[in-house]
Write a protein that holds these residues in place. Sequence first.
Motif, mmCIF file in Angstrom:
data_model
loop_
_atom_site.group_PDB
_atom_site.id
_atom_site.type_symbol
_atom_site.label_atom_id
_atom_site.label_comp_id
_atom_site.label_asym_id
_atom_site.label_seq_id
_atom_site.Cartn_x
_atom_site.Cartn_y
_atom_site.Cartn_z
ATOM 1 N N LEU A 1 4.508 -14.517 -0.614
ATOM 2 C CA LEU A 1 4.043 -15.659 0.169
ATOM 3 C C LEU A 1 3.116 -15.144 1.264
ATOM 4 N N ASN A 2 2.369 -16.044 1.871
ATOM 5 C CA ASN A 2 1.498 -15.591 2.951
ATOM 6 C C ASN A 2 2.288 -15.179 4.183
ATOM 7 N N THR A 3 3.590 -15.391 4.168
ATOM 8 C CA THR A 3 4.451 -14.945 5.266
ATOM 9 C C THR A 3 5.209 -13.663 4.939
ATOM 10 N N ASP B 1 0.835 -1.192 0.000
ATOM 11 C CA ASP B 1 0.000 0.000 0.000
ATOM 12 C C ASP B 1 0.879 1.254 0.000
ATOM 13 N N GLY B 2 0.565 2.191 -0.893
ATOM 14 C CA GLY B 2 1.341 3.429 -0.974
ATOM 15 C C GLY B 2 2.710 3.269 -1.595
ATOM 16 N N TRP B 3 2.873 2.248 -2.433
ATOM 17 C CA TRP B 3 4.180 1.924 -3.007
ATOM 18 C C TRP B 3 4.786 3.073 -3.792
ATOM 19 N N ASP B 4 3.954 3.866 -4.475
ATOM 20 C CA ASP B 4 4.470 4.930 -5.336
ATOM 21 C C ASP B 4 5.165 6.021 -4.531
ATOM 22 N N ASP C 1 -2.761 -15.945 -2.565
ATOM 23 C CA ASP C 1 -3.567 -15.604 -3.727
ATOM 24 C C ASP C 1 -4.007 -14.143 -3.654
ATOM 25 N N ARG C 2 -4.311 -13.531 -4.797
ATOM 26 C CA ARG C 2 -4.751 -12.139 -4.830
ATOM 27 C C ARG C 2 -5.992 -11.925 -3.963
ATOM 28 N N GLN D 1 -4.557 -8.700 1.723
ATOM 29 C CA GLN D 1 -5.792 -7.986 2.023
ATOM 30 C C GLN D 1 -5.534 -6.513 2.309
ATOM 31 N N THR D 2 -4.433 -6.229 2.990
ATOM 32 C CA THR D 2 -4.145 -4.847 3.410
ATOM 33 C C THR D 2 -3.022 -4.206 2.611
ATOM 34 N N GLY D 3 -2.218 -5.020 1.903
ATOM 35 C CA GLY D 3 -1.062 -4.488 1.191
ATOM 36 C C GLY D 3 0.097 -4.150 2.112
ATOM 37 N N GLN D 4 0.137 -4.770 3.273
ATOM 38 C CA GLN D 4 1.215 -4.494 4.221
ATOM 39 C C GLN D 4 2.306 -5.547 4.104
#
Length: 450
Positions: free
Chosen positions: A170-172, A142-145, A298-299, A177-180
């Motif tokens: 990976l899920n780790t 989130d907020g990568w730009d 997964d996305r 869901q949050t982009g964190q």
Amino acid sequence: LGNNGQRLMTMEEAAHVGSFTDVEGESMETIFISIASYRDYRCPLTVENLFIRARYPERIRVALVDQIINDEDEPCNLPPSDEPSCAENPNHALCKYAHLISYYSMDASISVGPILARHIGHRMYRGEYFAMQIDAHMEFVDGWDVDIVYQWKTANNEMAILSTYVTAALNTTINVQTGQSLVTKRPFMCNSIYESDYYDGDTGHMRHDQQPGTEPTIHGTPMLHPFWAAGFSFARGHFVVNVPYDQYLPMIFQGEEPNIGIRAFTYGYDFYAPEQNIVFHYYDLSDRKGLKKKEMSDRKGMKKKEKKVKIFWEHEDKFKDVAQSAMLRLKGIIDTNPEVTPDQWNHIEHSKYGTGKVRTTTKYFETFGIHPHNHTVGGTNLCSFVEMEMHLKFSMALRNNNMGIDYDQISFKFQSFMYPPFFETNYYGEETDDAEETDDAEETDEADLE
């Protein structure tokens, strides 16, 4: 700029490259993102994700080169067929930001590999301030730009290129869901090898191997490292103007990164590992030894096995004998194989796609322990130098006008005995060392044969 690398471009020349756009009343640098995709079911998800996760998507323009088979593959610029169409859901990111997507579709059956596809993508550049290149199967934070622009600026180097092999999604590692980001380790580039040449068994070619991932040892700025990666690259827009992809290298995959990286070095560019992860990569792990049971995030936030990705070599019978001549040209241009003589390769548009004169290839080889005559590189010992000392030593030679590192001030010559082997986790989260390297170490990126 700089007369095809005959000299370092001036600050004034660099300043003339780069557009701005008004976003919420503020003037912001624009970002050009090139994506070359080969029959990749994740491509539309990646484009949707980069817009959704950007804080200011209006500053972005995406150039898509989509190599697909009609009636078999879905286009990268539209929502997947199992989702509502643009008519039904105009707020879908691929619909809402369609005006910011330049799309070029080509028949995958005539694909000749990632280099030409990326060459076409870079031809779609229209003067944006920053130029970014990614693979077609990525997951953004989130907020990568805002994050990546900030990281680039903290290098205080107009010639900085932030580039690395991206950490696996990976899920780790990332919460989709949050982009964190869930990890603080980040990869850096330091491990390259010569390997037997599947284009020509009589000689070898240089390519990058698995790369380590560690906690950053340099803080408040990206860290200098010696190599460039094709799957993630972020720089000023003049980089794609000065160092364009060579359109005369059909059917080449291995060797793409040294070709761009060495040419960029000779033009005066410097490579950095980002301090924080801003994007993660869906690697094709299904065939990797020891990783068959790993599940990908997964996305939609559900676990699933990663699909097998098609590769451009599925049509190689149509282009017999072109790879060998292309590889000779690649080696001849970047001087990695002195046994290749000038009369063996095609010199068409050599000045445009060749090396510059700001720095020499010899300086590059000597500095980083690359030995073209006997086809050896420093191995993981070089990683020890890069992780511990390179940034601290070399950043002192940054020019006063911030136009790159002045390698005339650097006398360092890497030798393997000077540093110990490096042992760390790689960008898949595996423990790795020299003894455990496999012949398919780079095959993970065969999922990226755009």
